[in-house]
Design a protein around this motif. Structure first.
Motif, short mmCIF file in Angstrom:
data_model
loop_
_atom_site.label_atom_id
_atom_site.label_comp_id
_atom_site.label_asym_id
_atom_site.label_seq_id
_atom_site.Cartn_x
_atom_site.Cartn_y
_atom_site.Cartn_z
N GLY A 1 0.75 2.59 -8.35
CA GLY A 1 0.13 1.65 -7.40
C GLY A 1 -1.04 2.29 -6.70
O GLY A 1 -1.03 3.49 -6.39
N GLY A 2 -2.07 1.48 -6.45
CA GLY A 2 -3.28 1.96 -5.76
C GLY A 2 -4.51 1.47 -6.50
O GLY A 2 -4.89 2.02 -7.52
N SER A 3 -5.08 0.34 -5.97
CA SER A 3 -6.32 -0.22 -6.52
C SER A 3 -6.24 -0.58 -8.00
O SER A 3 -7.22 -0.41 -8.73
CB SER A 3 -7.50 0.74 -6.25
N VAL A 4 -5.07 -1.07 -8.42
CA VAL A 4 -4.98 -1.59 -9.80
C VAL A 4 -5.67 -2.95 -9.83
O VAL A 4 -5.46 -3.80 -8.95
CB VAL A 4 -3.51 -1.73 -10.26
N LEU B 1 2.42 -1.48 -9.13
CA LEU B 1 2.62 -2.15 -7.85
C LEU B 1 1.22 -2.48 -7.35
O LEU B 1 0.39 -1.58 -7.18
CB LEU B 1 3.38 -1.26 -6.86
N ILE B 2 0.96 -3.78 -7.16
CA ILE B 2 -0.40 -4.25 -6.93
C ILE B 2 -0.49 -4.93 -5.56
O ILE B 2 0.29 -5.84 -5.27
CB ILE B 2 -0.78 -5.29 -8.01
N GLY B 3 -1.44 -4.49 -4.75
CA GLY B 3 -1.66 -5.11 -3.45
C GLY B 3 -2.68 -6.22 -3.58
O GLY B 3 -2.39 -7.33 -4.03
N GLY B 4 -3.93 -5.92 -3.22
CA GLY B 4 -5.00 -6.92 -3.14
C GLY B 4 -5.10 -7.83 -4.35
O GLY B 4 -5.24 -9.06 -4.21
N GLU C 1 2.38 2.27 4.15
CA GLU C 1 2.00 1.58 5.40
C GLU C 1 3.16 1.55 6.38
O GLU C 1 2.95 1.52 7.60
CB GLU C 1 1.47 0.17 5.08
N ALA D 1 -5.55 5.94 -2.51
CA ALA D 1 -5.99 4.96 -3.52
C ALA D 1 -5.65 3.53 -3.11
O ALA D 1 -6.12 2.58 -3.74
CB ALA D 1 -5.33 5.29 -4.86
N ILE D 2 -4.86 3.39 -2.04
CA ILE D 2 -4.42 2.05 -1.66
C ILE D 2 -5.53 1.31 -0.93
O ILE D 2 -6.02 1.77 0.11
CB ILE D 2 -3.14 2.12 -0.78
N GLY D 3 -5.95 0.20 -1.51
CA GLY D 3 -6.94 -0.67 -0.88
C GLY D 3 -8.34 -0.06 -0.78
O GLY D 3 -9.19 -0.59 -0.07
N GLU E 1 2.34 5.83 -5.34
CA GLU E 1 1.15 5.23 -4.75
C GLU E 1 0.41 6.28 -3.93
O GLU E 1 0.77 6.53 -2.76
CB GLU E 1 1.55 4.08 -3.83
N LYS F 1 1.79 -7.92 1.20
CA LYS F 1 1.66 -7.36 2.56
C LYS F 1 1.64 -8.51 3.59
O LYS F 1 2.27 -9.54 3.36
CB LYS F 1 0.40 -6.50 2.65
N ASN G 1 2.52 -6.93 -4.20
CA ASN G 1 2.89 -6.76 -2.79
C ASN G 1 1.83 -7.49 -1.96
O ASN G 1 0.70 -7.01 -1.86
CB ASN G 1 2.92 -5.26 -2.46
N HIS H 1 7.08 2.02 1.70
CA HIS H 1 5.64 1.88 1.43
C HIS H 1 4.90 2.76 2.44
O HIS H 1 5.32 2.90 3.59
CB HIS H 1 5.22 0.42 1.58
C1 PEP Z 1 -0.14 -1.38 -2.25
O1 PEP Z 1 -0.33 -1.43 -1.06
O2 PEP Z 1 1.01 -1.33 -2.67
C2 PEP Z 1 -1.30 -1.36 -3.13
C3 PEP Z 1 -1.15 -0.76 -4.27
O3 PEP Z 1 -2.47 -1.92 -2.68
P1 PEP Z 1 -3.85 -2.13 -3.49
O4 PEP Z 1 -3.49 -2.58 -4.88
O5 PEP Z 1 -4.58 -3.17 -2.72
O6 PEP Z 1 -4.52 -0.81 -3.50
#
Ligand code: PEP
Length: 256
Positions: free
Chosen positions: A212-215, A233-236, A101, A173-175, A169, A14, A12, A99
């Motif tokens: 998802g969350g800081s993977v 589910l991966i953000g950064g 956010e 834990a997100i970001g 998520e 974003k 993701n 999500h």
């Molecule tokens: C996300 O926003 O879906 C997410 C999991 O972000 P991050 O991996 O950066 O924590």
């Protein structure tokens, strides 16, 4: 992991990425062109501005491209919104809905998230429905109650293993670089699985439940090995092809 369920590693982006970032999509599309792709699906959800070009870049690759949100209706006077039909028209095959956010920044309710998932089904797109508790809710030991409410309110009755993916998520834990322990993830994912099976029977058994969350590459193997974790589910870490591919590649060992 869940027996007989094909994992999904999803990125993701974003509100990140300009045309210059398309090189990362190219590298990911190339990097997932391996025998592993028969067993593990890869997906990137760039911002809407890059969707059409991204799908073109991924044409000859097993990489799927999706969107980060959709409106609950097909078309009309909704300035700034994008419909599921428009995503499908750009060859997007997935859309993230609910999500945290969007739930928090745009006050999206379970009811709205459910309508967005239904719009995705109408357009033949798979909905990735996100759920997860905030830090306050976790501290108040409300995690499972919150998840129960979100799952029951956000999932349409028409949800199947084909048209729906759940992403757990935890908001805290997100970001943040924080993750739950593998043991906590196991408890929550088992709870989600039970809820899905209770409501959808056999379909609920096959629905993918992503964490998802800081993977990151450094914790992917541990998290992806947990029972009922059917991908991430991966953000950064999805913004850099090397990191995304390292997480995806964790399955080489896990599925060996
Ligand atoms: C996300 O926003 O879906 C997410 C999991 O972000 P991050 O991996 O950066 O924590």
């Amino acid at each position: 992991m869940t027996p007989d369920v094909r994992p999904l590693v999803a990125g993701n982006w974003k509100m990140n990425g300009t045309r210059a970032s398309l090189d990362q999509i190219k590298a990911i599309a190339q990097g997932v062109r391996t025998p592993l792709s028969e067993k593990v699906e890869a997906l990137i959800c760039p911002p809407a501005t890059l969707l059409y070009v991204a799908t073109a870049l991924a044409t000859d690759s097993p990489l799927a491209i999706g969107a980060q949100d959709c409106h609950q209706t097909q078309s009309g006077a909704h300035t700034g919104d994008v419909s599921a039909e428009m995503i499908a028209d750009c060859y997007g095959t997935y859309v993230i809905v609910g999500h945290s956010e969007r739930r928090i920044n745009h006050a999206e309710t379970d009811h709205l998230v459910r309508a967005k998932a239904q719009a995705a089904y109408q357009a033949d797109i798979t909905a990735i429905i996100c759920v997860g508790e905030t830090a306050d809710e976790r501290d108040a030991y409300q995690t499972l109650d919150i998840l129960k409410r979100q799952l029951s309110g956000s999932l349409p009755d028409e949800a199947t293993a084909e048209n729906t993916v759940i992403a757990y998520e935890p908001v805290w834990a997100i970001g943040t670089g924080l993750t739950p322990t593998a043991q906590d993830v196991e408890i929550v994912h088992a709870f989600i699985r039970d809820e899905l099976v209770l409501r959808f029977g056999k379909e609920g058994r096959g629905m993918r439940i992503l964490y998802g969350g800081s993977v990151k590459p450094s914790n992917a193997s541990e998290l992806l090995a947990v029972d009922n974790v059917d991908g991430a589910l991966i953000g950064g870490a999805s913004l850099k092809a090397t990191d995304f591919l390292a997480i995806y590649g964790a399955y080489e060992t896990l599925l060996a």
